[in-house]
Design an enzyme around this catalytic site. Sequence first.
Site, PDB file in Angstrom:
ATOM      1  N   TYR A  32       1.966   5.207   6.830  1.00  0.00           N
ATOM      2  CA  TYR A  32       2.678   4.399   5.828  1.00  0.00           C
ATOM      3  C   TYR A  32       3.955   3.809   6.438  1.00  0.00           C
ATOM      4  O   TYR A  32       4.194   2.598   6.370  1.00  0.00           O
ATOM      5  CB  TYR A  32       2.990   5.265   4.601  1.00  0.00           C
ATOM      6  CG  TYR A  32       3.925   4.633   3.596  1.00  0.00           C
ATOM      7  CD1 TYR A  32       3.506   3.577   2.787  1.00  0.00           C
ATOM      8  CD2 TYR A  32       5.240   5.084   3.456  1.00  0.00           C
ATOM      9  CE1 TYR A  32       4.369   3.001   1.861  1.00  0.00           C
ATOM     10  CE2 TYR A  32       6.109   4.518   2.530  1.00  0.00           C
ATOM     11  CZ  TYR A  32       5.667   3.480   1.741  1.00  0.00           C
ATOM     12  OH  TYR A  32       6.525   2.903   0.831  1.00  0.00           O
TER      13      TYR A  32
ATOM     14  N   THR B 133      11.199   1.004   3.222  1.00  0.00           N
ATOM     15  CA  THR B 133      11.233   2.431   2.911  1.00  0.00           C
ATOM     16  C   THR B 133      12.055   3.266   3.900  1.00  0.00           C
ATOM     17  O   THR B 133      12.183   2.896   5.078  1.00  0.00           O
ATOM     18  CB  THR B 133       9.780   2.965   2.905  1.00  0.00           C
ATOM     19  OG1 THR B 133       9.790   4.386   2.831  1.00  0.00           O
ATOM     20  CG2 THR B 133       9.026   2.575   4.167  1.00  0.00           C
TER      21      THR B 133
ATOM     22  N   TYR C  44       0.896  -1.159   0.000  1.00  0.00           N
ATOM     23  CA  TYR C  44       0.000   0.000   0.000  1.00  0.00           C
ATOM     24  C   TYR C  44       0.930   1.203   0.000  1.00  0.00           C
ATOM     25  O   TYR C  44       1.622   1.453   0.987  1.00  0.00           O
ATOM     26  CB  TYR C  44      -0.881  -0.021   1.251  1.00  0.00           C
ATOM     27  CG  TYR C  44      -1.873   1.123   1.315  1.00  0.00           C
ATOM     28  CD1 TYR C  44      -3.209   0.925   0.963  1.00  0.00           C
ATOM     29  CD2 TYR C  44      -1.474   2.397   1.712  1.00  0.00           C
ATOM     30  CE1 TYR C  44      -4.115   1.974   1.009  1.00  0.00           C
ATOM     31  CE2 TYR C  44      -2.379   3.441   1.757  1.00  0.00           C
ATOM     32  CZ  TYR C  44      -3.698   3.223   1.415  1.00  0.00           C
ATOM     33  OH  TYR C  44      -4.597   4.274   1.457  1.00  0.00           O
TER      34      TYR C  44
HETATM   35  N1  LIG Z   1       7.459   4.660  -4.745  1.00  0.00           N
HETATM   36  C1  LIG Z   1       8.358   5.097  -3.858  1.00  0.00           C
HETATM   37  O1  LIG Z   1       8.824   6.251  -3.902  1.00  0.00           O
HETATM   38  C2  LIG Z   1       8.861   4.165  -2.784  1.00  0.00           C
HETATM   39  C3  LIG Z   1       9.767   4.659  -1.832  1.00  0.00           C
HETATM   40  C4  LIG Z   1      10.248   3.792  -0.849  1.00  0.00           C
HETATM   41  C5  LIG Z   1       9.843   2.476  -0.832  1.00  0.00           C
HETATM   42  N2  LIG Z   1       8.952   2.030  -1.752  1.00  0.00           N
HETATM   43  C6  LIG Z   1       8.535   0.633  -1.679  1.00  0.00           C
HETATM   44  O2  LIG Z   1       8.883   0.018  -2.914  1.00  0.00           O
HETATM   45  C7  LIG Z   1       7.979  -1.044  -3.191  1.00  0.00           C
HETATM   46  C8  LIG Z   1       7.452  -0.922  -4.617  1.00  0.00           C
HETATM   47  O3  LIG Z   1       6.760   0.299  -4.746  1.00  0.00           O
HETATM   48  P1  LIG Z   1       6.228   0.829  -6.151  1.00  0.00           P
HETATM   49  O4  LIG Z   1       6.759   2.195  -6.323  1.00  0.00           O
HETATM   50  O5  LIG Z   1       6.471  -0.197  -7.203  1.00  0.00           O
HETATM   51  O6  LIG Z   1       4.664   0.922  -5.808  1.00  0.00           O
HETATM   52  P2  LIG Z   1       3.390   0.646  -6.725  1.00  0.00           P
HETATM   53  O7  LIG Z   1       3.652   1.030  -8.132  1.00  0.00           O
HETATM   54  O8  LIG Z   1       2.256   1.279  -5.986  1.00  0.00           O
HETATM   55  O9  LIG Z   1       3.243  -0.937  -6.685  1.00  0.00           O
HETATM   56  C9  LIG Z   1       2.704  -1.605  -5.591  1.00  0.00           C
HETATM   57  C10 LIG Z   1       1.866  -2.734  -6.141  1.00  0.00           C
HETATM   58  O10 LIG Z   1       1.324  -3.467  -5.036  1.00  0.00           O
HETATM   59  C11 LIG Z   1       0.009  -3.860  -5.404  1.00  0.00           C
HETATM   60  N3  LIG Z   1      -0.835  -4.198  -4.253  1.00  0.00           N
HETATM   61  C12 LIG Z   1      -1.471  -3.362  -3.409  1.00  0.00           C
HETATM   62  N4  LIG Z   1      -2.210  -4.067  -2.541  1.00  0.00           N
HETATM   63  C13 LIG Z   1      -2.029  -5.384  -2.830  1.00  0.00           C
HETATM   64  C14 LIG Z   1      -2.513  -6.602  -2.297  1.00  0.00           C
HETATM   65  N5  LIG Z   1      -3.365  -6.606  -1.276  1.00  0.00           N
HETATM   66  N6  LIG Z   1      -2.099  -7.766  -2.859  1.00  0.00           N
HETATM   67  C15 LIG Z   1      -1.259  -7.769  -3.900  1.00  0.00           C
HETATM   68  N7  LIG Z   1      -0.770  -6.653  -4.462  1.00  0.00           N
HETATM   69  C16 LIG Z   1      -1.148  -5.470  -3.932  1.00  0.00           C
HETATM   70  C17 LIG Z   1      -0.525  -2.647  -6.139  1.00  0.00           C
HETATM   71  O11 LIG Z   1      -1.653  -3.016  -6.887  1.00  0.00           O
HETATM   72  P3  LIG Z   1      -2.819  -1.923  -7.153  1.00  0.00           P
HETATM   73  O12 LIG Z   1      -2.234  -0.953  -8.122  1.00  0.00           O
HETATM   74  O13 LIG Z   1      -3.906  -2.765  -7.711  1.00  0.00           O
HETATM   75  O14 LIG Z   1      -3.120  -1.307  -5.826  1.00  0.00           O
HETATM   76  C18 LIG Z   1       0.685  -2.254  -6.991  1.00  0.00           C
HETATM   77  O15 LIG Z   1       0.697  -2.924  -8.230  1.00  0.00           O
HETATM   78  C19 LIG Z   1       6.917  -0.989  -2.090  1.00  0.00           C
HETATM   79  O16 LIG Z   1       7.257  -1.889  -1.073  1.00  0.00           O
HETATM   80  C20 LIG Z   1       7.037   0.427  -1.550  1.00  0.00           C
HETATM   81  O17 LIG Z   1       6.602   0.504  -0.209  1.00  0.00           O
HETATM   82  C21 LIG Z   1       8.466   2.833  -2.735  1.00  0.00           C
END
Ligand SMILES: NC(=O)c1ccc[n+]([C@@H]2O[C@H](COP(=O)([O-])OP(=O)(O)OC[C@H]3O[C@@H](n4cnc5c(N)ncnc54)[C@H](OP(=O)(O)O)[C@@H]3O)[C@@H](O)[C@H]2O)c1
Length: 281
Positions: free
Chosen positions: A125, A101, A61
Amino acid sequence: MRVVVTGAAGQLGQDVLKELSRKNHEAFGADRTQLDITNESNVQAYINDVKPDVILHCAAYTNVDAGEENEDIAYQVNAVGTENLAKAAKQVGAKVLCVSTDYVFDGTGSEPYEVDAPTKPLGAYGRTKLAGEQLLQENLEQFFIVRTAWVFGVHGNNFVKTMLRLGEERGVVGVVHDQVGSPTYTVDLAKFMVELMETNKYGIYHATNSGVCSWYEFAVEIFKQAGLNVKVNPLTTEQFPRPAARPKYSVLSKKKIEEQGLTPLRDWKAALSAYLEESGR
Ligand SMILES: NC(=O)c1ccc[n+]([C@@H]2O[C@H](COP(=O)([O-])OP(=O)(O)OC[C@H]3O[C@@H](n4cnc5c(N)ncnc54)[C@H](OP(=O)(O)O)[C@@H]3O)[C@@H](O)[C@H]2O)c1
């Protein structure tokens, strides 16, 4: 190796799948419709069926601001979902690499955060991601936790895309200058994750591109490299209020990557240049 990727339709998940294929691993990309990590029986059945060697856990999330109003939902995904994966992994002897994160820290530091620095999330978060880290460690010995920050990749909505869109639409943008950190290109993070999962060097890692900047400096560099003439006005955090508080200083120390003989991620400006090229700009 047989590798399950959760959140396979997400920004990072898609580049992780590409990297696995490049390294000839047998990848099983599961999006939310195939594997809802909050559903324990769904997780058990899927993992028992595939019997992976590794789970690269990219699902989360990730809506930081909405999480303030929806902490229960964020907890289900980020904490309970991770626990479900850890328990299922234990049954089949799989390793789990969970992406976490910089928001587990409060950002009041002034030196890069080491992997064992005390955590203190500022918002929902960060709290739910930290709970996920803890539940993973309690339920599985063969774990990697990879904390990252300021992620951008061609498959997601991110700061780079937002800046390019606003810059082109308005010719002027306001960006906070009093929050500093390190951007991270999904392609580089995916490479690191796959290199790490091939080892047994378990534990917590910090992985971002190298170098440090403020969001303001990041925006200026984006427009410079994209060849856009956009005026960037520096703002304070107080001038740009958001529902969730952000850490002011979220630089992560990458010392452990070098100590373990793994490959550090390149400088963020070079990574940005590669991203712009990949996006056809
Ligand atoms: N983006 C950043 O700047 C950032 C920074 C630090 C750490 N992170 C971490 O990096 C990782 C990847 O992030 P990202 O940027 O790739 O995020 P993202 O694009 O939001 O991808 C997260 C994915 O998880 C899916 N998801 C949500 N709820 C779920 C559930 N119940 N079961 C299965 N899948 C589910 C989402 O699907 P839906 O689209 O259908 O909701 C989405 O495809 C995460 O752990 C995040 O916390 C990200």
